[in-house]
Design an enzyme around this catalytic site. Structure first.
Site, PDB file in Angstrom:
ATOM      1  N   THR A 115      -8.336  26.685  82.043  1.00 59.61           N
ATOM      2  CA  THR A 115      -8.535  25.240  82.060  1.00 59.61           C
ATOM      3  C   THR A 115      -9.400  24.914  83.270  1.00 59.61           C
ATOM      4  O   THR A 115      -8.929  24.944  84.405  1.00 59.61           O
ATOM      5  CB  THR A 115      -7.206  24.496  82.129  1.00 59.61           C
ATOM      6  OG1 THR A 115      -6.397  24.862  81.011  1.00 59.61           O
ATOM      7  CG2 THR A 115      -7.427  22.986  82.101  1.00 59.61           C
ATOM      8  N   LYS A 191      -9.965  20.357  75.925  1.00 62.80           N
ATOM      9  CA  LYS A 191      -8.766  20.912  76.558  1.00 62.80           C
ATOM     10  C   LYS A 191      -8.179  19.943  77.569  1.00 62.80           C
ATOM     11  O   LYS A 191      -6.957  19.707  77.607  1.00 62.80           O
ATOM     12  CB  LYS A 191      -9.113  22.245  77.225  1.00 62.80           C
ATOM     13  CG  LYS A 191      -8.021  22.822  78.118  1.00 62.80           C
ATOM     14  CD  LYS A 191      -6.737  23.133  77.369  1.00 62.80           C
ATOM     15  CE  LYS A 191      -5.732  23.812  78.305  1.00 62.80           C
ATOM     16  NZ  LYS A 191      -4.417  23.994  77.677  1.00 62.80           N
ATOM     17  N   LYS A 260      -3.484  19.620  88.989  1.00 60.62           N
ATOM     18  CA  LYS A 260      -4.880  20.078  88.945  1.00 60.62           C
ATOM     19  C   LYS A 260      -5.565  19.619  87.671  1.00 60.62           C
ATOM     20  O   LYS A 260      -6.696  19.116  87.695  1.00 60.62           O
ATOM     21  CB  LYS A 260      -4.907  21.607  89.067  1.00 60.62           C
ATOM     22  CG  LYS A 260      -6.294  22.244  89.030  1.00 60.62           C
ATOM     23  CD  LYS A 260      -6.718  22.731  87.640  1.00 60.62           C
ATOM     24  CE  LYS A 260      -5.825  23.824  87.112  1.00 60.62           C
ATOM     25  NZ  LYS A 260      -6.350  24.356  85.806  1.00 60.62           N
TER      26      LYS A 260
END
Length: 316
Positions: A115, A191, A260
């Site tokens: 990711t 994503k 994050k």
């Protein structure tokens, strides 16, 4: 082309001897270890690297070769996967001393399943192209148990010829594949958007469980109502169960990584000039959890943070 592929779609390729490929895999954490194992189980020749070398032991026992550096893992590969925690880890493994790029042969493909920020994905595409190498972005949706059971959903983007070349590998990782076109970073946008949906869902679940619990309703009772009325997707039901039962460890996906990801979402939103106030709220929730020392709990520990603010004690 956008759409699923699998055993009931014309694009599916069953594994045959001629599709056996030399594959490198970099990053053997909670997700990567299972993904690499599935590639090995599909018959591909595997070379692996992980910063903590002992994590490669289960794959070595199954015949995988263990490389000393990312460059070595890439040197004889046709395709190299990276599955690492964040932009910093990927940058180090790809561009650092003895990094993947230094070993990847011309024409070989780097498939990033991490990711990542949109900006880093764009940089990877440009840098690999300038070196005569190929690049695909192929992040996955699913927790470690889904990776182990080959139930991930893969979203891939990049040049069609590279997607077609890597399709047997991508299909070996999960239950389905969605191809998003020629621009690799499109997969990262999808994503990040998906992870934002999950994070927002958990905040809503956490608040609902805190309200019902403080009103004297047992979490197991509200969970039963949720499962009967609202749950239609395993991922939604799974997180509701974690929050209801307060099972935040061991982490399938750490809260600090949730922070994050939401920060990456907000970065992409700023670049696209898309206001996302709920994303900012969820980011602050995650940031509060990390600040309180809960960064290594599962990111569904949003439930514990909301419950604490409501004056509820864990397990009480």
């Amino acid at each position: 082309m956008v759409g699923p592929s699998g055993p009931h779609y014309p694009g599916c390729l069953l594994f045959q001897e001629e599709t056996r490929m030399k594959v490198g895999f970099i990053g053997l954490g909670n997700m990567g270890l299972h993904m690499a194992a599935n590639l090995a189980a599909a018959g591909h020749e595997l070379t692996v690297w992980n910063r903590t070398g002992s994590k490669a032991a289960p794959l070595k026992e199954k015949g995988a070769r263990v490389a000393r550096t990312p460059a070595e893992a890439a040197r004889s590969a046709e395709v190299v996967f990276t599955m690492l925690a964040d932009d910093t880890a990927v940058t180090s493994a790809v561009f650092g001393q003895d990094g993947l790029q230094a070993g990847l042969p011309p024409g070989a493909v780097h498939v990033s399943s991490s990711t990542l920020s949109v900006a880093l994905s764009e940089k990877l595409a440009e840098t690999h192209a300038s070196a005569g190498q190929r690049y695909l972005s192929a992040p996955v949706f699913g927790r470690p148990a889904a990776a182990e059971a080959k139930q991930l959903w893969v979203v891939a983007a990049g040049p069609k010829q590279d997607v077609d070349r890597c399709r047997p590998l991508l299909e070996a990782l999960g239950r389905g594949l969605t191809v998003l076109g020629d621009t690799a970073s499109a997969a990262n946008v999808v994503k990040l958007s998906g992870n934002f949906l999950i994070a927002s869902m958990m905040e809503a679940l956490a608040e609902s469980f805190a309200l019902t619990r403080k009103s004297g309703i047992e979490p197991s009772v509200f969970l039963e109502v949720f499962q009967s009325v609202f749950a239609r997707a395993p991922i939604f039901e799974g997180y509701a169960k974690l929050i209801a039962e307060e099972k935040y460890s061991p982490a399938g996906f750490k809260l600090r990584l949730g922070l994050k990801d939401v920060e990456l979402v907000l970065g992409a939103a700023r670049a696209a000039e898309v206001p996302m106030p709920l994303a900012s709220l969820v980011k602050d929730q995650f940031l509060g959890g990390v600040a309180q020392g809960h960064g290594d709990l599962d990111w569904s520990a949003l439930g514990a943070l909301v419950a604490e603010r409501a004056g509820l004690k864990q397990g009480g």
